[in-house]
Design an enzyme around this catalytic site. Structure first.
Site, PDB file in Angstrom:
ATOM      1  CE1 TYR A   1      -4.447   0.810   0.015  1.00  0.00           C
ATOM      2  CE2 TYR A   1      -3.663   2.627   1.384  1.00  0.00           C
ATOM      3  CZ  TYR A   1      -4.646   2.044   0.605  1.00  0.00           C
ATOM      4  OH  TYR A   1      -5.839   2.701   0.398  1.00  0.00           O
TER       5      TYR A   1
ATOM      6  CB  VAL B   1       4.289   3.651  -5.460  1.00  0.00           C
ATOM      7  CG1 VAL B   1       4.183   4.499  -6.715  1.00  0.00           C
ATOM      8  CG2 VAL B   1       5.529   4.064  -4.657  1.00  0.00           C
ATOM      9  CD  GLN B   2       0.729   2.148  -9.933  1.00  0.00           C
ATOM     10  OE1 GLN B   2      -0.476   1.951  -9.980  1.00  0.00           O
ATOM     11  NE2 GLN B   2       1.328   3.045 -10.722  1.00  0.00           N
TER      12      GLN B   2
ATOM     13  CD  GLN C   1       7.050  -7.145  -6.932  1.00  0.00           C
ATOM     14  OE1 GLN C   1       7.588  -7.887  -7.757  1.00  0.00           O
ATOM     15  NE2 GLN C   1       6.164  -6.223  -7.269  1.00  0.00           N
TER      16      GLN C   1
ATOM     17  CG  HIS D   1       7.937  -2.766 -12.728  1.00  0.00           C
ATOM     18  ND1 HIS D   1       8.247  -2.430 -14.026  1.00  0.00           N
ATOM     19  CD2 HIS D   1       9.039  -2.451 -11.986  1.00  0.00           C
ATOM     20  CE1 HIS D   1       9.470  -1.919 -14.063  1.00  0.00           C
ATOM     21  NE2 HIS D   1       9.966  -1.932 -12.843  1.00  0.00           N
TER      22      HIS D   1
ATOM     23  N   GLY E   1       0.485   5.981  -9.018  1.00  0.00           N
ATOM     24  CA  GLY E   1      -0.776   5.604  -8.389  1.00  0.00           C
ATOM     25  C   GLY E   1      -1.602   6.815  -8.007  1.00  0.00           C
TER      26      GLY E   1
ATOM     27  CD  GLU F   1      10.841   3.713 -13.471  1.00  0.00           C
ATOM     28  OE1 GLU F   1       9.772   3.306 -13.002  1.00  0.00           O
ATOM     29  OE2 GLU F   1      11.938   3.153 -13.256  1.00  0.00           O
TER      30      GLU F   1
END
Length: 352
Positions: free
Chosen positions: A38, A40-41, A103, A124, A153, A212
């Site tokens: 919970y 950025v996206q 992750q 991603h 986000g 980016e």
């Protein structure tokens, strides 16, 4: 799925007209979508799905800032907000929206809850594409796909609340159930995509990392700094230098490009500006193209991904990141920007 022609090149795209929200709701009616992360996206995607009537829950570390943020956003502990492992167990679709480094750390826990028929959703392509570096290799009996909104986000949520959609790419890495396509498109519509264009995990991450570091963030900051410094060195004030470098671009010209394209923006500038832009754009292209070629090579060979993993996995990475960001934050360029933004009419108090 429609085929659209983009300047002579055809692409597969899915629009909200051919795949309306009602269809997405029907596809997902028996799913429990667990948003893991919970940061950025996560907030934008979770809230948009929630508002679109999808059965969405959030998995987050209890008593963290992001746990508290999820509560403030309306998710209820024990009902729609759970510790990560419980959310993984409950979810039939796992939206894996942690940072790339996180992750890797949480993957062993995620993997044990990927029972047959579930879906693993990314925004991603990093973890799958660079799996020799990340160790993220999903079991063969789950669907694996991605929806990658082309923006933050925050932008995804803001545009959703405005009744607009943020365009997204989609890709299917593994179709174990035969339903991967309808699941990924339904989720893409549910999170608030404008339209969805087809890609694959490798292309998504290569283009994303290049963007980016290139025109989206690295290149634009470098160009801003270069022009600002040249103007200042030649006696122009901070206000004049900032306005000519950043303010006019972001507040006047880029909105015109977004609405109608670069050619339209050129046509609606003075003839002097048109002449100068047409004379100089190819020089900038030729000067920067070798840099972009080096950048893409660094992305494609895994150099950039390894740098990201190495730096973002360290315990003190947030402190070091903040120190590096301070160089931007405290520079004269962005201090001037702070002052200029405060002087915009909408930020000025008006006496009654």
């Amino acid at each position: 799925m429609a085929k659209l022609n983009f300047g002579g090149s055809e692409e597969n795209v899915v629009t909200r007209e051919e795949f309306p929200l009602s269809k997405a709701q029907d596809v997902l009616k028996d799913e429990v979508v667990a948003v893991i992360g919970y940061g950025v996206q996560g907030p934008g995607q979770a809230l948009n799905q929630k508002d679109n009537g999808i059965n969405v829950i959030v998995g987050q570390r209890k008593n963290s800032k992001t746990w508290d943020k999820a509560i403030a956003d309306g998710f209820v502990p024990g009902e729609t907000l759970f510790e990560i492992e419980e959310a993984l167990e409950r979810g039939t679709v796992i939206c894996y929206l942690l940072s790339d480094a996180a992750q890797i750390a949480v993957w062993p826990t995620v993997k044990k809850h990927l029972t047959p028929g579930k879906a693993l959703y990314f925004s991603h392509g990093f973890g799958i594409t660079f799996n020799e570096q990340t160790g993220i290799i999903p079991p063969a009996d789950v669907d694996v796909f991605l929806v990658a909104p082309k923006g933050s986000g925050t932008s995804l949520r803001r545009m959703f609340l405005q009744g607009r959609g943020l365009n997204s790419s989609y890709a299917i890495f593994q179709d174990a159930t035969g339903r991967a396509f309808e699941r990924v498109i339904a989720l893409g519509i549910a999170v608030g995509s404008g339209y969805l264009f087809e890609t694959d995990f490798r292309k998504e991450v290569f283009s994303d990392l290049t963007g980016e570091r290139g025109t989206l963030m690295g290149c634009i900051q470098g160009i801003f700094a270069a022009q600002y410094e040249v103007l200042r060195a030649n006696g122009h004030s901070p206000s004049e230098s900032f306005n000519e470098t950043v303010e006019e671009l972001t507040q006047s010209l880029m909105p015109l490009v977004a609405e109608n394209g670069m050619d339209w923006m050129y046509a609606n500038c003075s003839t002097t500006a048109q002449r100068g832009a047409l004379d100089w754009w190819k020089k900038f292209r030729d000067a920067t193209k070798p840099v972009f070629e080096d950048l893409y090579k660094s992305v494609a060979t895994g150099v950039e991904s390894q740098k990201s993993i190495d730096s973002n996995s360290k315990d003190d990475y947030r402190e070091k990141l903040d120190a590096e960001l301070a160089e931007l934050r405290e520079s004269e360029l962005w201090q001037a920007g702070k002052t200029v933004r405060s002087l915009r009419p909408e930020n000025q108090a008006v006496e009654a």
